[in-house]
Design a protein around this motif. Structure first.
Motif, PDB file in Angstrom:
ATOM      1  N   HIS A  32       0.844  -1.192   0.000  1.00 35.74           N
ATOM      2  CA  HIS A  32       0.000   0.000   0.000  1.00 35.74           C
ATOM      3  C   HIS A  32       0.874   1.235   0.000  1.00 35.74           C
ATOM      4  CE1 HIS A  32       0.206   1.077   4.464  1.00 35.74           C
ATOM      5  NE2 HIS A  32       0.692  -0.152   4.470  1.00 35.74           N
ATOM      6  N   VAL A  56       0.969   5.924  -0.971  1.00 34.92           N
ATOM      7  CA  VAL A  56       0.386   7.188  -1.426  1.00 34.92           C
ATOM      8  C   VAL A  56       1.394   7.910  -2.309  1.00 34.92           C
ATOM      9  CG1 VAL A  56      -1.073   7.456   0.629  1.00 34.92           C
ATOM     10  CG2 VAL A  56       1.237   8.424   0.624  1.00 34.92           C
ATOM     11  N   GLU A  63      -4.074   7.188  -3.577  1.00 33.26           N
ATOM     12  CA  GLU A  63      -3.760   6.144  -2.625  1.00 33.26           C
ATOM     13  C   GLU A  63      -3.918   4.779  -3.301  1.00 33.26           C
ATOM     14  OE1 GLU A  63      -5.232   9.772  -1.179  1.00 33.26           O
ATOM     15  OE2 GLU A  63      -6.608   8.207  -1.900  1.00 33.26           O
ATOM     16  N   THR A  99      -4.106   0.397  -2.164  1.00 30.13           N
ATOM     17  CA  THR A  99      -4.064  -0.669  -1.146  1.00 30.13           C
ATOM     18  C   THR A  99      -4.255  -2.021  -1.816  1.00 30.13           C
ATOM     19  OG1 THR A  99      -6.446  -0.392  -0.738  1.00 30.13           O
ATOM     20  CG2 THR A  99      -4.926   0.748   0.764  1.00 30.13           C
ATOM     21  N   ALA A 117      -8.318   2.734   3.317  1.00 34.64           N
ATOM     22  CA  ALA A 117      -7.751   3.964   2.764  1.00 34.64           C
ATOM     23  C   ALA A 117      -8.653   5.128   3.110  1.00 34.64           C
ATOM     24  CB  ALA A 117      -7.597   3.839   1.252  1.00 34.64           C
ATOM     25  N   TYR A 148      -4.222   8.910   3.112  1.00 35.80           N
ATOM     26  CA  TYR A 148      -3.507   7.897   3.896  1.00 35.80           C
ATOM     27  C   TYR A 148      -4.019   6.492   3.589  1.00 35.80           C
ATOM     28  CZ  TYR A 148      -7.526   7.395   7.038  1.00 35.80           C
ATOM     29  OH  TYR A 148      -8.775   7.142   7.550  1.00 35.80           O
ATOM     30  N   THR A 149      -3.193   5.508   3.899  1.00 41.70           N
ATOM     31  CA  THR A 149      -3.562   4.096   3.800  1.00 41.70           C
ATOM     32  C   THR A 149      -3.028   3.366   5.028  1.00 41.70           C
ATOM     33  OG1 THR A 149      -1.544   3.591   2.528  1.00 41.70           O
ATOM     34  CG2 THR A 149      -3.557   4.085   1.278  1.00 41.70           C
TER      35      THR A 149
END
Length: 253
Positions: free
Chosen positions: A90, A92, A97, A99, A113, A117-118
């Motif tokens: 994952h 960014v 993003e 994942t 996610a 952010y993740t």
């Protein structure tokens, strides 16, 4: 290999110019996770985990630097990876993003996610671990485009996010006491002196979050002392400026 968070934040520097900072933090019940999982540069942040393929992180960051979007970059790497069913990946970049959790990762595993952010994890006590990481990060995140000093340093907030997940049980392998944690923070802004606390590792300990927090605090203190002593030298690219500061200090004593 347990849980991690990748982050993108927009901020404004002292001159009013807009920049991005990227961060990644991870903790696990194995030693030296900082050598395997977290990757970051001025183009983004990536975490590779579960049955780790370090090249996914290394090449992922290189692809972002080459201008590929994070989704295309990491998808391409997974497509070429015969072991992708056992990977978690994952990250960014400046715009998005990504994942991924392969369906052969070990329970509990999963990802989520949010805006900028993740979070992902495997071999966890439950989904509440990554939810707590996300909730802690969101609660402390500054407003988009806020001044650099409008919130605690991202490095500190990443430690806090890991601590929230750890408090929910974290990695479920209690028979493995030797643990580790690490974080990296990068920026698009060029600085004469980058904070020492933006790249930290605790490689082997039974208290990884506490030790990473203490390491951050000492690194922050050391950075503040270095800025006070050597800021002029870095600005002028002249070691004599630092020597002059030392003479002034000696004279004051």
């Amino acid at each position: 290999m347990t849980f991690s968070i990748c982050v993108r934040e927009e901020y404004t520097d002292e001159e009013g110019d807009e920049h991005l900072r990227f961060g990644v933090a991870v903790t696990t019940r194995l030693p030296a996770v900082g050598t395997l999982c977290p990757f970051a540069n001025e183009h983004g942040a990536v975490a590779t985990q579960s049955l780790v393929n370090v090249e996914l992180g290394r090449k992922g960051i290189e692809y972002l630097a080459d201008g590929l979007a994070v989704e295309k970059a990491l998808d391409a790497l997974l497509d070429a990876d015969e072991g992708s069913a056992q990977r978690q990946l994952h990250g960014v970049d400046a715009d998005g993003e990504f994942t991924f959790s392969g369906d052969e990762c070990n329970d509990w595993y999963g990802h989520l996610a949010g805006d900028g952010y993740t979070v992902a994890g495997n071999l966890l006590t439950g989904e509440s671990v990554i939810e707590a990481v996300a909730d802690e990060y969101e609660a402390a995140a500054p407003e988009t485009g806020a001044a650099e000093d409008a919130a605690d340093p991202l490095a500190k907030r990443l430690v806090d996010a890991l601590a929230a997940g750890h408090a929910q049980g974290g990695d479920k392998r209690e028979d493995l006491p030797v643990q580790s944690a690490a974080l990296k923070v990068t920026r698009t802004e060029e600085r004469e002196l980058s904070p020492y606390y933006d790249d930290l590792r605790v490689d082997a300990t039974e208290t990884p979050i506490r030790d990473l927090r203490e390491t951050f605090a000492e690194a922050e203190r050391g950075f503040e002392m270095a800025v006070e002593r050597y800021a002029d030298a870095y600005e002028e690219d002249d070691i004599d400026a630092a020597e002059g500061d030392e003479e002034t200090v000696d004279a004051g004593e």
